[in-house]
Design a protein around this motif. Structure first.
Motif, PDB file in Angstrom:
ATOM      1  N   GLY A 143       0.991  -1.480   0.237  1.00  0.00           N
ATOM      2  CA  GLY A 143       0.324   0.143   0.200  1.00  0.00           C
ATOM      3  C   GLY A 143       1.036   1.252   0.116  1.00  0.00           C
ATOM      4  O   GLY A 143       2.091   1.191   1.190  1.00  0.00           O
ATOM      5  N   ILE A 144       0.831   2.270  -0.892  1.00  0.00           N
ATOM      6  CA  ILE A 144       1.016   3.344  -1.388  1.00  0.00           C
ATOM      7  C   ILE A 144       0.910   4.369  -1.086  1.00  0.00           C
ATOM      8  O   ILE A 144       0.025   4.589  -1.743  1.00  0.00           O
ATOM      9  CB  ILE A 144       2.726   3.302  -2.571  1.00  0.00           C
ATOM     10  N   ILE A 145       1.088   5.650  -0.224  1.00  0.00           N
ATOM     11  CA  ILE A 145       0.501   7.181   0.035  1.00  0.00           C
ATOM     12  C   ILE A 145       1.266   7.225  -0.493  1.00  0.00           C
ATOM     13  O   ILE A 145       2.343   8.114  -0.651  1.00  0.00           O
ATOM     14  CB  ILE A 145       0.638   7.649   1.547  1.00  0.00           C
ATOM     15  N   TYR A 146       1.249   8.440  -1.167  1.00  0.00           N
ATOM     16  CA  TYR A 146       1.097   9.430  -2.232  1.00  0.00           C
ATOM     17  C   TYR A 146       1.496  10.871  -2.689  1.00  0.00           C
ATOM     18  O   TYR A 146      -0.093  11.135  -2.744  1.00  0.00           O
ATOM     19  CB  TYR A 146       1.766   8.369  -3.806  1.00  0.00           C
ATOM     20  N   ILE A 147       2.227  11.251  -1.875  1.00  0.00           N
ATOM     21  CA  ILE A 147       1.826  12.821  -2.153  1.00  0.00           C
ATOM     22  C   ILE A 147       2.666  13.990  -2.902  1.00  0.00           C
ATOM     23  O   ILE A 147       3.921  12.776  -3.444  1.00  0.00           O
ATOM     24  CB  ILE A 147       2.626  13.347  -0.385  1.00  0.00           C
TER      25      ILE A 147
END
Length: 509
Positions: free
Chosen positions: A201-205
């Motif tokens: 799971g990737i949180i991409y800002i």
């Protein structure tokens, strides 16, 4: 505590609150991340993104709300607990040791040991290779190479491998493209998609909305510390995200040009710098914006720095307002020639000092009378700058290091606007700042030209060069490959010159 409300999510935050000194950084924020998902997080600078990420990584403890990971509910995390739970982060400022090898950095916190408790260097090298192979980087990154010899893009891959080596299955990527030349973006996107396919799971800002539509599955918008909306990327568009981020429509990102170039302010003649820039010639006039484009290492930043005395000019001449330009930063500033640097944290601010200190520093003579500093004059000027460039929060005593990236940039811009410059050089002025702050920077640039100031704008963001500039110089391998006038502007024409794939040079204006 009770079972989590989102059993399908590998990470859930529910009703998170965080306050600093009476200011609500986060107010009732909820966010969740699924396995095998790229979930983008967007918002203006100061919207609460950094605070939320620090809560996820354990740097901050929420005042209220819960965090749910792997079927367990937590009221707060510590950095150690976050790492144990498989949370890793890759920030803009890499956390690597330059004089250690790639393998040593990847396993800095988790080195493999042999039977007698010593580091197993052979296994470390093999395992480092395996991680690089997963990321498609094993053919061009040697595990024995010192990190300081790698490109920025390669160092970023080492950071990602380092997170994977700590068994991170939740990966936070904070503005990963902001530090990369455009040539490395496709590699970054490929790596992110590979990680998603493996179930991470990737949180991409990112402030670059085109990236969100390129790789993300969902996007959550924060504004003023609150969750405005979560959207499936395929079911939204840039206009809606911008409206949610800034609270208004952004139909006119680039203010219209309503003045004509005037007298020549600065001229570079056969400029050669430190063996990296060769025979560069150009002029910049009052009331105009001269753009500088080019790939990373093309020479545009070297030229910008040399113009204000931050580089050794080997030969050639810089003429400023009819006289040889000063060769020191202090001398350049004294005659109104100033640089808004690419790296605002290192070269533009004293981070551990207040907004007041940073704004006042180059302007102290304005506040003196009879050799004494007039505090009231200083306070009024600083307050005026805070209001004019809309620094948030409106606290002159706030430490610069505690401001968001966009507000830090406003401090740098504001302090030099107070100095009444004649020629302002902006190097990557909108790097790492949100769409609303970008629009404000463009407005300041246009106001400068209306007031007779000349502007040089070096940027890797081609749309902003096209939107704001009167002419664009394109650099390639230390030389000016061509000059474009407005009627010839396009991303294709700039890139042809920047990559030397066309022998056609646009005529100078």
């Amino acid at each position: 505590m009770s079972e989590p409300d989102f059993p399908q999510a590998i990470l859930s935050l529910k009703n998170i609150h965080k306050t600093f000194g009476g200011i609500h950084a986060l107010a009732d924020v909820s966010f969740d991340l699924n396995k095998g998902e790229i979930h983008a997080l967007v918002g203006e600078n100061g919207a609460g993104k950094s605070t939320l990420i620090k809560i996820i990584t354990g740097a901050y403890t929420p005042d209220a709300g819960v965090i749910q990971i792997g079927g367990e509910v937590y009221e707060g995390l510590t950095p150690t607990v976050a790492r144990r739970l498989g949370i890793g982060a890759v920030y803009q400022e890499f956390n690597l040791l330059p004089d250690l090898s790639v393998a040593e950095n990847i396993f800095l916190e988790t080195p493999p040991l042999n039977k007698i408790g010593l580091i197993d260097t052979a296994k470390r090298a093999r395992d480092a290779y395996t991680f690089l192979e997963r990321l498609g980087a094993h053919t061009h990154i040697d595990t024995s190479e010192l990190v300081k010899n790698l490109t920025v893009g390669e160092q970023q891959i080492v950071e990602i491998a380092k997170a994977l080596a700590m068994n991170a299955h939740i990966l936070i990527m904070d503005e990963p493209s902001a530090v990369l030349p455009s040539a490395d973006l496709d590699r970054l996107f490929s790596i992110v998609k590979t990680l998603r396919s493996e179930g991470h799971g990737i949180i991409y800002i990112s402030h670059r909305l085109n990236e969100i539509f390129e790789i993300a599955d969902r996007v959550t918008v924060l504004k003023d510390g609150q969750t405005m909306a979560t959207r499936v990327v395929a079911q939204t568009n840039s206009a809606e995200l911008v409206r949610l981020m800034v609270g208004r429509e952004m139909t006119d990102m680039y203010p219209p040009k309503d003045n004509q170039p005037a007298d020549v302010l600065l001229e570079a003649r056969d400029l050669c710098i430190e063996g990296t820039v060769f025979n560069v010639n150009f002029q910049v006039r009052a009331c105009e914006v001269l753009g500088m484009a080019g790939l990373g290492g093309s020479g545009r930043t070297t030229v910008c720095r040399a113009l204000v005395g931050l580089g050794k000019i080997r030969s050639g001449q810089v003429v400023y307002r009819g006289q040889p330009a000063p060769r020191s930063t202090a001398g350049a500033a004294a005659v109104g020639l100033v640089l808004i640097p690419e790296d605002r944290k290192t070269f533009g601010l004293v981070l551990n000092q207040s907004v007041r200190f940073n704004v006042s520093l180059p302007n102290l003579l304005q506040f003196q009378r009879g050799g004494l500093l007039r505090g009231q004059n200083e306070n009024e000027a600083v307050r005026r700058v805070i209001s004019d460039v809309q620094i948030r929060p409106e606290d002159p005593d706030m430490s610069a290091e505690n401001l968001s990236g966009g507000n830090q940039q406003k401090v740098v811009v504001g302090k030099w606007l107070l100095a009444n410059p004649k020629l302002v050089i902006f190097d990557e002025p909108t790097r790492g700042i949100d769409v609303g702050a970008k629009a404000e920077i463009y407005l300041r640039i246009r106001e400068l030209t209306r007031n007779g100031v000349g502007v040089i704008m070096a940027s890797s963001e081609l749309p902003e060069l096209i939107g704001i500039c009167d002419r664009i110089l394109v650099f390639h391998e230390g030389r000016v490959a061509g000059e474009l006038v407005r009627e010839d502007f396009s991303e294709e024409s700039i890139m042809r010159l920047a990559t030397a794939t066309s022998g056609i040079t646009a005529p100078a204006s």
